[in-house]
Design an enzyme around this catalytic site. Structure first.
Site, PDB file in Angstrom:
ATOM      1  N   MET A 105      51.104  30.815  47.070  1.00  0.00           N
ATOM      2  CA  MET A 105      51.458  32.073  46.431  1.00  0.00           C
ATOM      3  C   MET A 105      52.087  32.984  47.421  1.00  0.00           C
ATOM      4  O   MET A 105      51.492  33.963  47.905  1.00  0.00           O
ATOM      5  CB  MET A 105      50.082  32.646  45.773  1.00  0.00           C
ATOM      6  CG  MET A 105      49.475  31.774  44.467  1.00  0.00           C
ATOM      7  SD  MET A 105      47.809  32.101  44.399  1.00  0.00           S
ATOM      8  CE  MET A 105      47.029  30.991  45.363  1.00  0.00           C
ATOM      9  N   HIS A 145      48.268  25.436  47.509  1.00  0.00           N
ATOM     10  CA  HIS A 145      48.725  26.257  46.538  1.00  0.00           C
ATOM     11  C   HIS A 145      49.294  27.458  46.991  1.00  0.00           C
ATOM     12  O   HIS A 145      48.740  28.419  47.446  1.00  0.00           O
ATOM     13  CB  HIS A 145      47.538  26.615  45.476  1.00  0.00           C
ATOM     14  CG  HIS A 145      48.015  27.531  44.208  1.00  0.00           C
ATOM     15  ND1 HIS A 145      47.269  28.068  43.651  1.00  0.00           N
ATOM     16  CD2 HIS A 145      49.162  28.049  43.856  1.00  0.00           C
ATOM     17  CE1 HIS A 145      47.657  28.815  42.542  1.00  0.00           C
ATOM     18  NE2 HIS A 145      48.868  28.932  43.082  1.00  0.00           N
ATOM     19  N   MET A 164      47.951  32.979  50.403  1.00  0.00           N
ATOM     20  CA  MET A 164      48.367  34.183  49.691  1.00  0.00           C
ATOM     21  C   MET A 164      49.015  35.188  50.682  1.00  0.00           C
ATOM     22  O   MET A 164      48.441  35.288  51.899  1.00  0.00           O
ATOM     23  CB  MET A 164      47.343  35.065  48.875  1.00  0.00           C
ATOM     24  CG  MET A 164      46.657  34.126  47.859  1.00  0.00           C
ATOM     25  SD  MET A 164      45.436  35.212  46.939  1.00  0.00           S
ATOM     26  CE  MET A 164      44.694  33.974  46.194  1.00  0.00           C
ATOM     27  N   GLY A 213      45.963  35.243  42.767  1.00  0.00           N
ATOM     28  CA  GLY A 213      45.568  36.344  43.583  1.00  0.00           C
ATOM     29  C   GLY A 213      44.214  36.658  43.844  1.00  0.00           C
ATOM     30  O   GLY A 213      43.723  36.787  45.049  1.00  0.00           O
ATOM     31  N   PHE A 214      43.492  36.380  42.895  1.00  0.00           N
ATOM     32  CA  PHE A 214      41.822  36.579  43.250  1.00  0.00           C
ATOM     33  C   PHE A 214      40.901  35.295  42.468  1.00  0.00           C
ATOM     34  O   PHE A 214      41.366  34.691  41.451  1.00  0.00           O
ATOM     35  CB  PHE A 214      41.410  37.734  42.636  1.00  0.00           C
ATOM     36  CG  PHE A 214      42.220  38.814  43.287  1.00  0.00           C
ATOM     37  CD1 PHE A 214      41.757  39.506  44.510  1.00  0.00           C
ATOM     38  CD2 PHE A 214      43.344  39.385  42.618  1.00  0.00           C
ATOM     39  CE1 PHE A 214      42.535  40.419  45.031  1.00  0.00           C
ATOM     40  CE2 PHE A 214      44.041  40.272  43.104  1.00  0.00           C
ATOM     41  CZ  PHE A 214      43.499  41.008  44.314  1.00  0.00           C
ATOM     42  N   GLY A 215      39.884  35.181  43.129  1.00  0.00           N
ATOM     43  CA  GLY A 215      39.013  34.109  42.449  1.00  0.00           C
ATOM     44  C   GLY A 215      38.101  34.747  41.532  1.00  0.00           C
ATOM     45  O   GLY A 215      38.191  36.103  41.494  1.00  0.00           O
ATOM     46  N   GLY A 216      37.247  33.922  40.802  1.00  0.00           N
ATOM     47  CA  GLY A 216      36.351  34.714  40.117  1.00  0.00           C
ATOM     48  C   GLY A 216      36.883  35.498  38.639  1.00  0.00           C
ATOM     49  O   GLY A 216      36.023  36.471  38.209  1.00  0.00           O
ATOM     50  N   SER A 240      37.939  25.068  45.231  1.00  0.00           N
ATOM     51  CA  SER A 240      38.842  26.050  45.987  1.00  0.00           C
ATOM     52  C   SER A 240      38.139  26.533  47.065  1.00  0.00           C
ATOM     53  O   SER A 240      37.279  27.524  46.865  1.00  0.00           O
ATOM     54  CB  SER A 240      39.347  27.161  44.956  1.00  0.00           C
ATOM     55  OG  SER A 240      40.104  28.219  45.748  1.00  0.00           O
ATOM     56  N   HIS A 289      41.264  22.395  47.545  1.00  0.00           N
ATOM     57  CA  HIS A 289      42.367  23.335  46.913  1.00  0.00           C
ATOM     58  C   HIS A 289      42.682  24.468  48.008  1.00  0.00           C
ATOM     59  O   HIS A 289      41.517  25.211  48.233  1.00  0.00           O
ATOM     60  CB  HIS A 289      42.050  23.675  45.845  1.00  0.00           C
ATOM     61  CG  HIS A 289      43.066  24.781  45.069  1.00  0.00           C
ATOM     62  ND1 HIS A 289      44.248  24.116  44.251  1.00  0.00           N
ATOM     63  CD2 HIS A 289      43.195  25.975  44.771  1.00  0.00           C
ATOM     64  CE1 HIS A 289      45.096  24.985  43.913  1.00  0.00           C
ATOM     65  NE2 HIS A 289      44.287  26.205  44.110  1.00  0.00           N
ATOM     66  N   MET A 332      48.230  27.863  35.402  1.00  0.00           N
ATOM     67  CA  MET A 332      47.435  28.931  35.816  1.00  0.00           C
ATOM     68  C   MET A 332      46.792  29.658  34.502  1.00  0.00           C
ATOM     69  O   MET A 332      47.457  30.185  34.058  1.00  0.00           O
ATOM     70  CB  MET A 332      48.291  30.012  36.763  1.00  0.00           C
ATOM     71  CG  MET A 332      48.727  29.974  38.177  1.00  0.00           C
ATOM     72  SD  MET A 332      47.395  29.656  39.264  1.00  0.00           S
ATOM     73  CE  MET A 332      46.404  30.621  39.256  1.00  0.00           C
ATOM     74  N   ASP A 343      44.186  25.836  36.844  1.00  0.00           N
ATOM     75  CA  ASP A 343      43.510  26.639  37.813  1.00  0.00           C
ATOM     76  C   ASP A 343      43.239  27.990  37.315  1.00  0.00           C
ATOM     77  O   ASP A 343      43.981  28.914  37.014  1.00  0.00           O
ATOM     78  CB  ASP A 343      44.403  26.814  39.114  1.00  0.00           C
ATOM     79  CG  ASP A 343      43.899  27.443  40.195  1.00  0.00           C
ATOM     80  OD1 ASP A 343      42.635  28.015  40.541  1.00  0.00           O
ATOM     81  OD2 ASP A 343      44.656  27.548  41.270  1.00  0.00           O
ATOM     82  N   GLY A 344      42.035  28.468  37.475  1.00  0.00           N
ATOM     83  CA  GLY A 344      41.359  29.837  37.149  1.00  0.00           C
ATOM     84  C   GLY A 344      40.260  30.005  36.004  1.00  0.00           C
ATOM     85  O   GLY A 344      40.796  29.592  35.017  1.00  0.00           O
ATOM     86  N   GLY A 345      39.230  30.406  36.402  1.00  0.00           N
ATOM     87  CA  GLY A 345      38.179  30.917  35.266  1.00  0.00           C
ATOM     88  C   GLY A 345      37.590  29.529  34.711  1.00  0.00           C
ATOM     89  O   GLY A 345      37.072  29.649  33.557  1.00  0.00           O
ATOM     90  N   ASP A 362      44.270  27.815  48.839  1.00  0.00           N
ATOM     91  CA  ASP A 362      45.110  29.027  48.152  1.00  0.00           C
ATOM     92  C   ASP A 362      45.602  29.937  49.395  1.00  0.00           C
ATOM     93  O   ASP A 362      45.088  30.794  50.032  1.00  0.00           O
ATOM     94  CB  ASP A 362      44.385  29.915  47.259  1.00  0.00           C
ATOM     95  CG  ASP A 362      43.805  29.147  46.065  1.00  0.00           C
ATOM     96  OD1 ASP A 362      44.544  28.842  45.078  1.00  0.00           O
ATOM     97  OD2 ASP A 362      42.674  28.895  45.681  1.00  0.00           O
ATOM     98  N   SER A 379      34.992  29.910  42.187  1.00  0.00           N
ATOM     99  CA  SER A 379      33.337  30.232  41.951  1.00  0.00           C
ATOM    100  C   SER A 379      32.694  29.509  41.158  1.00  0.00           C
ATOM    101  O   SER A 379      31.277  29.810  41.268  1.00  0.00           O
ATOM    102  CB  SER A 379      33.684  31.898  41.274  1.00  0.00           C
ATOM    103  OG  SER A 379      34.537  31.621  40.241  1.00  0.00           O
TER     104      SER A 379
HETATM  105  C1  DX5 Z   1      43.654  32.336  42.221  1.00  0.00           C
HETATM  106  C2  DX5 Z   1      43.560  30.851  42.890  1.00  0.00           C
HETATM  107  C3  DX5 Z   1      42.588  30.223  42.247  1.00  0.00           C
HETATM  108  C4  DX5 Z   1      41.113  30.546  42.637  1.00  0.00           C
HETATM  109  C5  DX5 Z   1      40.297  30.039  41.452  1.00  0.00           C
HETATM  110  O1  DX5 Z   1      44.860  32.939  42.572  1.00  0.00           O
HETATM  111  O2  DX5 Z   1      44.795  30.143  42.556  1.00  0.00           O
HETATM  112  O3  DX5 Z   1      42.556  28.726  42.896  1.00  0.00           O
HETATM  113  O4  DX5 Z   1      40.460  30.408  43.924  1.00  0.00           O
HETATM  114  O5  DX5 Z   1      39.190  30.813  41.414  1.00  0.00           O
HETATM  115  P1  DX5 Z   1      38.149  30.815  40.033  1.00  0.00           P
HETATM  116  O6  DX5 Z   1      37.553  29.302  39.818  1.00  0.00           O
HETATM  117  O7  DX5 Z   1      36.829  31.396  40.779  1.00  0.00           O
HETATM  118  O8  DX5 Z   1      38.851  31.428  39.207  1.00  0.00           O
HETATM  119 ZN    ZN Z   2      45.042  28.203  43.277  1.00  0.00          ZN
END
Ligand code: DX5
Ligand code: ZN
Length: 215
Positions: free
Chosen positions: A67, A65, A36, A141-144, A7, A32, A136, A174-176, A34, A197
């Site tokens: 959002m 993706h 937003m 909304g956020f990475g990490g 991502s 990927h 999801m 996707d996510g974490g 994102d 991340s």
């Molecule tokens: C969150 C995004 C993800 C994000 C994942 O809204 O859709 O694609 O970049 O980041 P990590 O892998 O750090 O959770």
């Molecule tokens: Zn995403």
């Protein structure tokens, strides 16, 4: 074999071409992206003009993706920018079936994603029309952020749902996702993992992508 979509959200926005070279060297399957809008999710990233510029510097397929609120308004712009897959949130569009048809009318792959609280049954009647389901595993909304454990059951339920269709629908997660939990996600049935991340936080990004791909 599992496919990996790094991502861009966790990459260095001031040096995107260098970051994309690393993805190429690591043999990433998709990039990927994102998108937003600050309305559907509480964060703002980038839109079609940035994607269009990136399209010129790499051949890696773009997994977009969205959002954004009412994504049906912008599908053509994202197709024109070079998207290969466009994924919309079930919760972001009133007429999901119509939005999917718009995406497909441009010959682009259509994906639908579900927030953690949204049930799989909301997409039961459109399975014939979609190419990808994105589960999801964090709130968008956020990475990490941390992987939500209850999503494990949802991934395996989505796997069974897809297998019953006998169609080639991609199950994306996707996510974490980190090296530590990726194997379990693959075993539950995930076949395309989005990692932000967990890749860009590594000292050696190329090596990390390869490590994910070898799982
Ligand atoms: C969150 C995004 C993800 C994000 C994942 O809204 O859709 O694609 O970049 O980041 P990590 O892998 O750090 O959770
Ligand atoms: Zn995403």
């Amino acid at each position: 074999m599992v496919k990996i979509a790094p991502s861009l959200l966790s990459a260095d926005f001031a040096d995107l071409s260098k970051e994309i070279r690393k993805m190429e060297n690591g043999n990433a399957d998709y990039i990927h992206l994102d998108v937003m809008d600050g309305i559907y999710v509480p964060n703002i990233t980038f839109g079609p003009p940035v994607i269009k510029k990136l399209r010129k510097i790499t051949d890696i397929p773009f997994d977009v993706h969205l959002m954004i609120d009412r994504p049906e308004r912008y599908i053509e712009e994202f197709v024109d920018a070079g998207a290969d897959i466009i994924t919309v949130h079930q919760e972001s569009t009133t007429h999901l079936h119509r939005t999917i048809q718009i995406i497909k009318s441009f010959g682009v792959k259509a994906g639908v994603t579900l927030n953690p609280a949204t049930t799989l049954s909301t997409i039961e009647y459109i399975l014939d029309d979609i190419d990808l389901i994105l589960i999801m595993t964090v709130n968008p909304g956020f990475g990490g952020q941390s992987f939500i454990p209850a999503m494990k059951e949802k991934i395996s339920d989505a796997r069974s749902m897809i297998d019953k269709t006998k169609r080639d629908i991609i199950l994306q997660v996707d996510g974490g996702i980190k090296l530590e939990n990726a194997k379990e996600i693959i075993e539950l049935g995930g076949d395309l993992l989005v990692v932000g991340s967990g890749i860009f936080g590594a000292e050696d990004v190329e090596k990390r992508i390869k490590e994910f791909k070898s799982l």
